[in-house]
Design a protein around this motif. Structure first.
Motif, PDB file in Angstrom:
ATOM      1  N   TYR A 115      29.025  33.107  32.743  1.00  0.00           N
ATOM      2  CA  TYR A 115      30.423  33.049  33.167  1.00  0.00           C
ATOM      3  C   TYR A 115      31.219  34.294  32.766  1.00  0.00           C
ATOM      4  N   ASP A 116      30.916  34.892  31.613  1.00  0.00           N
ATOM      5  CA  ASP A 116      31.625  36.117  31.229  1.00  0.00           C
ATOM      6  C   ASP A 116      31.341  37.242  32.216  1.00  0.00           C
ATOM      7  N   GLU A 117      30.049  37.408  32.589  1.00  0.00           N
ATOM      8  CA  GLU A 117      29.690  38.441  33.569  1.00  0.00           C
ATOM      9  C   GLU A 117      30.331  38.142  34.931  1.00  0.00           C
ATOM     10  N   ALA A 118      30.387  36.850  35.293  1.00  0.00           N
ATOM     11  CA  ALA A 118      31.001  36.467  36.569  1.00  0.00           C
ATOM     12  C   ALA A 118      32.473  36.870  36.593  1.00  0.00           C
ATOM     13  N   MET A 119      33.203  36.593  35.494  1.00  0.00           N
ATOM     14  CA  MET A 119      34.630  36.927  35.462  1.00  0.00           C
ATOM     15  C   MET A 119      34.850  38.432  35.499  1.00  0.00           C
ATOM     16  N   ASP A 120      33.931  39.212  34.910  1.00  0.00           N
ATOM     17  CA  ASP A 120      34.045  40.667  34.956  1.00  0.00           C
ATOM     18  C   ASP A 120      34.071  41.152  36.412  1.00  0.00           C
ATOM     19  N   TYR A 121      33.172  40.605  37.238  1.00  0.00           N
ATOM     20  CA  TYR A 121      33.125  41.059  38.638  1.00  0.00           C
ATOM     21  C   TYR A 121      34.236  40.439  39.482  1.00  0.00           C
ATOM     22  N   TYR A 122      34.693  39.199  39.116  1.00  0.00           N
ATOM     23  CA  TYR A 122      35.859  38.653  39.803  1.00  0.00           C
ATOM     24  C   TYR A 122      37.081  39.543  39.528  1.00  0.00           C
ATOM     25  N   ASP A 123      37.208  40.032  38.266  1.00  0.00           N
ATOM     26  CA  ASP A 123      38.323  40.922  37.935  1.00  0.00           C
ATOM     27  C   ASP A 123      38.255  42.222  38.738  1.00  0.00           C
ATOM     28  N   ARG A 124      37.030  42.772  38.901  1.00  0.00           N
ATOM     29  CA  ARG A 124      36.899  43.996  39.717  1.00  0.00           C
ATOM     30  C   ARG A 124      37.326  43.744  41.151  1.00  0.00           C
ATOM     31  N   SER A 125      36.902  42.602  41.704  1.00  0.00           N
ATOM     32  CA  SER A 125      37.289  42.254  43.071  1.00  0.00           C
ATOM     33  C   SER A 125      38.799  42.066  43.159  1.00  0.00           C
ATOM     34  N   LEU A 126      39.382  41.398  42.135  1.00  0.00           N
ATOM     35  CA  LEU A 126      40.823  41.156  42.126  1.00  0.00           C
ATOM     36  C   LEU A 126      41.607  42.461  42.117  1.00  0.00           C
ATOM     37  N   ALA A 127      41.154  43.448  41.351  1.00  0.00           N
ATOM     38  CA  ALA A 127      41.856  44.738  41.290  1.00  0.00           C
ATOM     39  C   ALA A 127      41.898  45.392  42.670  1.00  0.00           C
ATOM     40  N   ILE A 128      40.773  45.329  43.399  1.00  0.00           N
ATOM     41  CA  ILE A 128      40.745  45.919  44.749  1.00  0.00           C
ATOM     42  C   ILE A 128      41.656  45.143  45.685  1.00  0.00           C
ATOM     43  N   ARG A 129      41.614  43.792  45.616  1.00  0.00           N
ATOM     44  CA  ARG A 129      42.457  42.965  46.495  1.00  0.00           C
ATOM     45  C   ARG A 129      43.944  43.238  46.251  1.00  0.00           C
ATOM     46  N   LYS A 130      44.319  43.393  44.974  1.00  0.00           N
ATOM     47  CA  LYS A 130      45.728  43.696  44.683  1.00  0.00           C
ATOM     48  C   LYS A 130      46.118  45.059  45.222  1.00  0.00           C
ATOM     49  N   ASP A 131      45.227  46.031  45.084  1.00  0.00           N
ATOM     50  CA  ASP A 131      45.505  47.376  45.577  1.00  0.00           C
ATOM     51  C   ASP A 131      45.702  47.373  47.092  1.00  0.00           C
ATOM     52  N   MET A 132      44.992  46.473  47.796  1.00  0.00           N
ATOM     53  CA  MET A 132      45.087  46.392  49.258  1.00  0.00           C
ATOM     54  C   MET A 132      46.106  45.346  49.718  1.00  0.00           C
ATOM     55  N   ASN A 133      46.753  44.655  48.753  1.00  0.00           N
ATOM     56  CA  ASN A 133      47.712  43.586  49.051  1.00  0.00           C
ATOM     57  C   ASN A 133      47.079  42.503  49.931  1.00  0.00           C
ATOM     58  N   ASP A 134      45.824  42.181  49.645  1.00  0.00           N
ATOM     59  CA  ASP A 134      45.080  41.139  50.366  1.00  0.00           C
ATOM     60  C   ASP A 134      45.364  39.805  49.686  1.00  0.00           C
ATOM     61  N   GLN A 135      46.387  39.073  50.214  1.00  0.00           N
ATOM     62  CA  GLN A 135      46.842  37.854  49.544  1.00  0.00           C
ATOM     63  C   GLN A 135      45.760  36.778  49.499  1.00  0.00           C
ATOM     64  N   LEU A 136      45.026  36.613  50.607  1.00  0.00           N
ATOM     65  CA  LEU A 136      43.955  35.605  50.621  1.00  0.00           C
ATOM     66  C   LEU A 136      42.870  35.962  49.601  1.00  0.00           C
ATOM     67  N   GLY A 137      42.483  37.250  49.541  1.00  0.00           N
ATOM     68  CA  GLY A 137      41.486  37.685  48.574  1.00  0.00           C
ATOM     69  C   GLY A 137      41.975  37.522  47.144  1.00  0.00           C
ATOM     70  N   ILE A 138      43.270  37.833  46.898  1.00  0.00           N
ATOM     71  CA  ILE A 138      43.831  37.688  45.552  1.00  0.00           C
ATOM     72  C   ILE A 138      43.757  36.230  45.109  1.00  0.00           C
ATOM     73  N   ALA A 139      44.187  35.313  45.984  1.00  0.00           N
ATOM     74  CA  ALA A 139      44.181  33.895  45.633  1.00  0.00           C
ATOM     75  C   ALA A 139      42.759  33.381  45.403  1.00  0.00           C
ATOM     76  N   SER A 140      41.803  33.842  46.226  1.00  0.00           N
ATOM     77  CA  SER A 140      40.411  33.410  46.054  1.00  0.00           C
ATOM     78  C   SER A 140      39.879  33.861  44.695  1.00  0.00           C
ATOM     79  N   CYS A 141      40.206  35.097  44.280  1.00  0.00           N
ATOM     80  CA  CYS A 141      39.776  35.584  42.961  1.00  0.00           C
ATOM     81  C   CYS A 141      40.418  34.762  41.839  1.00  0.00           C
ATOM     82  N   TYR A 142      41.722  34.439  41.985  1.00  0.00           N
ATOM     83  CA  TYR A 142      42.383  33.584  40.994  1.00  0.00           C
ATOM     84  C   TYR A 142      41.623  32.268  40.849  1.00  0.00           C
ATOM     85  N   LYS A 143      41.265  31.653  41.991  1.00  0.00           N
ATOM     86  CA  LYS A 143      40.576  30.358  41.949  1.00  0.00           C
ATOM     87  C   LYS A 143      39.232  30.491  41.224  1.00  0.00           C
TER      88      LYS A 143
END
Length: 505
Positions: A115-143
């Motif tokens: 789970y720690d490794e999983a959250m590391d890559y979810y955080d990487r995905s979240l950073a890209i989604r925020k940079d692109m203002n991808d609201q659906l992607g941001i919410a999916s990463c939060y979930k």
């Protein structure tokens, strides 16, 4: 329609567009859970994309194979394709697709309970989604992050991230995603023994499910109404056209005659062009096959000569120099009692000399065995690799070896080449990586052998190394190419190195 398009591109020999259509067909098969046809489509895409160096299509095909292996619970292979897709997308700066791959890597780690490794890559995905203002992607990463925190029993953080996801899903009216978020929240409340909260979350999920069904029903009714009105108008148009057709029959007959003559001429020209083009392609293919065959023969001769020379040198070391050192040691040991030393220092020097001779005997024996390991000939690849890594000092480099499906022996030539490649890569890790951990996986499947070697060393810039490739990497690539296989290096400064090798059988 995709199949029709593929057939047309195959007839005209347009392989780049074939690769593109095959990738889309593979994704469509995945949507309908038809995994084997999807796998076949992606494998054809990879072959064509590599042949024409189409990096975008190749990355999408790797992502498709990632999803295929994830859906079929083959997580090691899913990770292998994820790493290869990550390498290509990082070079091309395809941030949207890279964010998707990072999210998929997180899902693989989640299924493996890392789970720690999983959250590391979810955080990487979240950073890209925020940079692109991808609201659906941001919410999916939060979930996804919230679910991981739940597994780690950090319930406050889990609730916080799930509430963020629910708020965004509501704002953008993503009902399917919102329903799943409420389901995850209900499970989280149930784990906290908060049965009231769990019941409310399930009610919200059921309410959204009902609204989705109602919306789908309304959309279907509207669709049927549109179809009815369209058919009604079409019938009116047909009635009007019948009157016009009577007047145009004479003109059409003349035009048809002209069209037939022109069509015959055009078909004749096209037929001649296609015949010539196919003949030219066949000649080029024959020439290419001849060149490849000659290259294979040359490579095979070089590898066989190299292996023969290794065996000769190994034999010379063992039977010649090794025997001489043994004789020297025996003679020195025999005369030690007959020598009277002047002092203790002379005696100590003599004993150190005897120890050096003994160490030299052992060193000659080790070099001899490494150049022509008998265990490889006797017991096969898995045992030979394990024997090789057992001789590495575990205090300096901890090596983990995992083998699957190698109970039956491989072809002798394949075992020899793969052993030399693994030996070269491990030696490179020892010399250059500065690593203290090394993981090796040897997996035999129905259609080939997969090898993954990953260290936690200092890594390197793959672009720079590929431009200034040394003899070691050239040897690795040429050996794997001889076996019709592929080798990919995934690394970055400070992030270790992953070497992925595939050899068909």
């Amino acid at each position: 329609y995709m199949t029709r398009a593929l057939k047309i591109y195959e007839e005209f020999g347009d392989e780049p567009r074939q690769a593109l259509v095959l990738g889309n067909i593979g994704n469509l098969y995945l949507d309908y859970n038809k995994f084997e046809p999807a796998k076949q489509a992606f494998e054809r895409t990879i072959v064509l994309a590599k042949k024409h160096n189409i990096s975008g299509t190749l990355a999408n095909a790797y992502s498709g194979m990632l999803q295929y292996n994830f859906q079929t619970a083959n997580y090691p292979m899913a990770m292998r394709y994820a790493r290869m897709a990550e390498t290509i997308l990082s070079k091309s700066n395809s941030r949207s697709d890279l964010g998707t791959v990072y999210n998929s890597i997180g899902q693989i780690f989640y299924e493996q309970k890392k789970y720690d490794e999983a959250m590391d890559y979810y955080d990487r995905s979240l950073a890209i989604r925020k940079d692109m203002n991808d609201q659906l992607g941001i919410a999916s990463c939060y979930k996804n992050i919230g679910v991981c925190y739940g597994k780690l029993q950090e319930f406050d953080k889990a609730n916080s991230y799930l509430n963020r996801a629910i708020a965004v899903f509501k704002r953008i009216d993503a009902r399917d995603y919102l329903r799943d978020a409420h389901v995850q929240q209900a499970k989280l409340f149930e784990e906290q023994k908060n049965l009231g909260g769990s019941l409310l979350a399930l009610k919200e999920s059921t309410k959204i499910k009902d609204s989705i069904y109602s919306r789908e029903t309304t959309d279907r009714i509207n669709e049927l109404e549109i179809q009815y009105q369209t058919e009604k108008k079409a019938q009116q148009i047909v009635l009007l056209n019948k009157e016009n057709k009577i007047q145009k029959l004479t003109v059409q007959n003349r035009n048809i005659t002209i069209g037939i003559v022109a069509g015959v001429l055009l078909l004749s020209v096209l037929g001649g062009f296609m015949f010539y083009n196919r003949y030219k392609l066949r000649q080029e293919n024959r020439l290419q096959e001849t060149i490849i065959k000659q290259q294979d023969l040359s490579t095979k001769a070089v590898l066989q000569a190299e292996e023969t020379e290794r065996q000769r040198i190994s034999s010379e070391l063992h039977d010649g120099l090794g025997q001489m050192f043994s004789a020297v040691k025996l003679n020195l040991s025999g005369i030690i009692d007959d020598i009277k030393f002047k002092n203790d220092q002379s005696s100590s020097v003599f004993m150190k000399t005897l120890d050096l001779v003994d160490e030299s005997c052992k060193e000659v024996r080790v070099i001899s065995h490494q150049m022509a390991p008998n265990v490889l000939l006797r017991s096969g690849l898995a045992t030979a690799v394990r024997d090789f890594i057992d001789k590495i000092d575990a205090r300096k480099l901890e090596v983990k070896l995992e083998t699957v499906g190698l109970k039956d022996r491989l072809d002798t030539n394949v075992e020899s080449v793969l052993y030399r490649v693994i030996q070269e890569i491990v030696n490179n890790v020892i010399k250059h990586a500065g690593a203290n951990k090394l993981d090796i996986q040897l997996i035999r499947e129905e259609d080939g052998v997969n090898i993954m070697i990953e260290d936690n060393g200092k890594g390197f810039d793959t672009a720079i190394v590929e431009r200034a490739e040394g003899m070691g990497l050239k040897n690795i690539r040429s050996r794997i190419s001889y076996l019709k296989g592929s080798v990919d290096f995934s690394s970055a400064p400070g992030k270790g190195t992953l070497v992925a090798i595939y050899v068909p059988l």
